[in-house]
Design a protein around this motif. Sequence first.
Motif, PDB file in Angstrom:
ATOM      1  N   GLU A  81       0.843  -1.196   0.000  1.00  0.00           N
ATOM      2  CA  GLU A  81       0.000   0.000   0.000  1.00  0.00           C
ATOM      3  C   GLU A  81       0.878   1.245   0.000  1.00  0.00           C
ATOM      4  N   LEU A  82       0.461   2.246  -0.773  1.00  0.00           N
ATOM      5  CA  LEU A  82       1.195   3.505  -0.862  1.00  0.00           C
ATOM      6  C   LEU A  82       1.072   4.333   0.407  1.00  0.00           C
ATOM      7  N   SER A  83      -0.105   4.330   1.015  1.00  0.00           N
ATOM      8  CA  SER A  83      -0.410   5.191   2.159  1.00  0.00           C
ATOM      9  C   SER A  83      -0.142   4.492   3.478  1.00  0.00           C
ATOM     10  N   ARG A  84       0.686   5.106   4.320  1.00  0.00           N
ATOM     11  CA  ARG A  84       0.952   4.562   5.649  1.00  0.00           C
ATOM     12  C   ARG A  84      -0.309   4.560   6.501  1.00  0.00           C
ATOM     13  N   ALA A  85      -1.154   5.576   6.356  1.00  0.00           N
ATOM     14  CA  ALA A  85      -2.405   5.630   7.125  1.00  0.00           C
ATOM     15  C   ALA A  85      -3.310   4.462   6.757  1.00  0.00           C
ATOM     16  N   MET A  86      -3.362   4.109   5.466  1.00  0.00           N
ATOM     17  CA  MET A  86      -4.166   2.969   5.041  1.00  0.00           C
ATOM     18  C   MET A  86      -3.587   1.653   5.566  1.00  0.00           C
ATOM     19  N   ILE A  87      -2.273   1.545   5.591  1.00  0.00           N
ATOM     20  CA  ILE A  87      -1.639   0.352   6.149  1.00  0.00           C
ATOM     21  C   ILE A  87      -2.040   0.179   7.611  1.00  0.00           C
ATOM     22  N   ASN A  88      -2.017   1.276   8.362  1.00  0.00           N
ATOM     23  CA  ASN A  88      -2.403   1.213   9.770  1.00  0.00           C
ATOM     24  C   ASN A  88      -3.861   0.801   9.925  1.00  0.00           C
ATOM     25  N   SER A  89      -4.713   1.304   9.026  1.00  0.00           N
ATOM     26  CA  SER A  89      -6.135   0.949   9.063  1.00  0.00           C
ATOM     27  C   SER A  89      -6.331  -0.537   8.779  1.00  0.00           C
ATOM     28  N   ALA A  90      -5.618  -1.041   7.763  1.00  0.00           N
ATOM     29  CA  ALA A  90      -5.717  -2.458   7.425  1.00  0.00           C
ATOM     30  C   ALA A  90      -5.187  -3.328   8.555  1.00  0.00           C
ATOM     31  N   ASP A  91      -4.091  -2.909   9.153  1.00  0.00           N
ATOM     32  CA  ASP A  91      -3.497  -3.677  10.250  1.00  0.00           C
ATOM     33  C   ASP A  91      -4.464  -3.771  11.425  1.00  0.00           C
ATOM     34  N   THR A  92      -5.137  -2.675  11.727  1.00  0.00           N
ATOM     35  CA  THR A  92      -6.120  -2.669  12.810  1.00  0.00           C
ATOM     36  C   THR A  92      -7.272  -3.620  12.502  1.00  0.00           C
ATOM     37  N   ARG A  93      -7.772  -3.576  11.269  1.00  0.00           N
ATOM     38  CA  ARG A  93      -8.867  -4.464  10.876  1.00  0.00           C
ATOM     39  C   ARG A  93      -8.467  -5.934  11.040  1.00  0.00           C
ATOM     40  N   LEU A  94      -7.283  -6.288  10.575  1.00  0.00           N
ATOM     41  CA  LEU A  94      -6.848  -7.681  10.597  1.00  0.00           C
ATOM     42  C   LEU A  94      -6.552  -8.146  12.023  1.00  0.00           C
ATOM     43  N   LYS A  95      -5.948  -7.277  12.819  1.00  0.00           N
ATOM     44  CA  LYS A  95      -5.680  -7.642  14.219  1.00  0.00           C
ATOM     45  C   LYS A  95      -6.976  -7.821  14.997  1.00  0.00           C
ATOM     46  N   ASN A  96      -7.947  -6.955  14.743  1.00  0.00           N
ATOM     47  CA  ASN A  96      -9.236  -7.055  15.431  1.00  0.00           C
ATOM     48  C   ASN A  96      -9.980  -8.327  15.045  1.00  0.00           C
ATOM     49  N   SER A  97      -9.637  -8.877  13.878  1.00  0.00           N
ATOM     50  CA  SER A  97     -10.242 -10.131  13.430  1.00  0.00           C
ATOM     51  C   SER A  97      -9.404 -11.340  13.840  1.00  0.00           C
ATOM     52  N   SER A  98      -8.364 -11.087  14.642  1.00  0.00           N
ATOM     53  CA  SER A  98      -7.469 -12.146  15.144  1.00  0.00           C
ATOM     54  C   SER A  98      -6.772 -12.890  14.013  1.00  0.00           C
ATOM     55  N   LEU A  99      -6.453 -12.167  12.942  1.00  0.00           N
ATOM     56  CA  LEU A  99      -5.752 -12.752  11.806  1.00  0.00           C
ATOM     57  C   LEU A  99      -4.258 -12.454  11.927  1.00  0.00           C
ATOM     58  N   THR A 100      -3.430 -13.423  11.625  1.00  0.00           N
ATOM     59  CA  THR A 100      -1.994 -13.270  11.859  1.00  0.00           C
ATOM     60  C   THR A 100      -1.111 -13.582  10.657  1.00  0.00           C
ATOM     61  N   SER A 101      -1.607 -14.310   9.665  1.00  0.00           N
ATOM     62  CA  SER A 101      -0.755 -14.775   8.566  1.00  0.00           C
ATOM     63  C   SER A 101      -0.638 -13.729   7.464  1.00  0.00           C
ATOM     64  N   TYR A 102      -0.178 -12.530   7.842  1.00  0.00           N
ATOM     65  CA  TYR A 102      -0.072 -11.462   6.853  1.00  0.00           C
ATOM     66  C   TYR A 102       1.116 -10.566   7.167  1.00  0.00           C
ATOM     67  N   HIS A 103       1.540  -9.839   6.132  1.00  0.00           N
ATOM     68  CA  HIS A 103       2.628  -8.877   6.272  1.00  0.00           C
ATOM     69  C   HIS A 103       2.281  -7.685   5.393  1.00  0.00           C
ATOM     70  N   LEU A 104       2.336  -6.479   5.960  1.00  0.00           N
ATOM     71  CA  LEU A 104       1.968  -5.265   5.230  1.00  0.00           C
ATOM     72  C   LEU A 104       3.210  -4.421   4.966  1.00  0.00           C
ATOM     73  N   ILE A 105       3.324  -3.941   3.726  1.00  0.00           N
ATOM     74  CA  ILE A 105       4.498  -3.195   3.293  1.00  0.00           C
ATOM     75  C   ILE A 105       4.065  -1.918   2.587  1.00  0.00           C
ATOM     76  N   GLN A 106       4.772  -0.824   2.851  1.00  0.00           N
ATOM     77  CA  GLN A 106       4.514   0.420   2.138  1.00  0.00           C
ATOM     78  C   GLN A 106       5.353   0.440   0.867  1.00  0.00           C
ATOM     79  N   GLY A 107       4.719   0.724  -0.263  1.00  0.00           N
ATOM     80  CA  GLY A 107       5.440   0.755  -1.528  1.00  0.00           C
ATOM     81  C   GLY A 107       4.509   1.086  -2.672  1.00  0.00           C
ATOM     82  N   ILE A 108       5.037   1.048  -3.888  1.00  0.00           N
ATOM     83  CA  ILE A 108       4.251   1.382  -5.080  1.00  0.00           C
ATOM     84  C   ILE A 108       4.269   0.215  -6.064  1.00  0.00           C
ATOM     85  N   GLY A 109       3.195   0.087  -6.804  1.00  0.00           N
ATOM     86  CA  GLY A 109       3.043  -1.038  -7.720  1.00  0.00           C
ATOM     87  C   GLY A 109       3.981  -1.003  -8.913  1.00  0.00           C
TER      88      GLY A 109
END
Length: 208
Positions: A81-109
Amino acid sequence: MTDKWSIDQKEFYEKSVTSFDKKGSSGLFHRDNRNHLKKIKAIANALDLHTDKLVLEIGIGSGIHAAWILKEKSLMFVGLELSRAMINSADTRLKNSSLTSYHLIQGIGERLCFGDNTFDAVYCSGTLHHVETPSDVVCEMVRVTKRGGYIGIMEPNWLFPVNALSGIMQKHERNILIMRKDNLKTWAELAGLTDVKVDNLLYTPPVP
């Protein structure tokens, strides 16, 4: 690709992150709706997602796709994801769902920070029209996908009036107007893909 394009897109999503999903809203534009679920299922089916696959999403946004896929498919997931704020939002969603098998990176396509032949499947949904040079992103998707893997792209139909208006009126949505079947096919073939299929996904009211 110019830095200004990416900066403009990043600034837009940094500012809109709190209202992006319109959580708690019962209005027409709440993102967590049956059409969005239909889209995620279509992507998962097209990519033949199943346990133990390593999957990359380009433009993870607030993590709606990731949350469903991780719950249903029990695989390893990387979100870019390009936006750090969006990464934080996604991380919160996934943690709240007790999901762990993921890794989020800031970057461009256009310049993916992964080696060749890394992922079993790579996809983006509603992301390609937010980059200046979509063909570069498709080439990068092909580069990081293993031979025999799957690549999926989901984009708004530019012929739908609301989408066309967004492309005309909003600079961060401008490339909706070039998200056409012939262009998608051309970009895929230029990237070296030979088995290319472009279909429409039928949505139902009230949300396109």
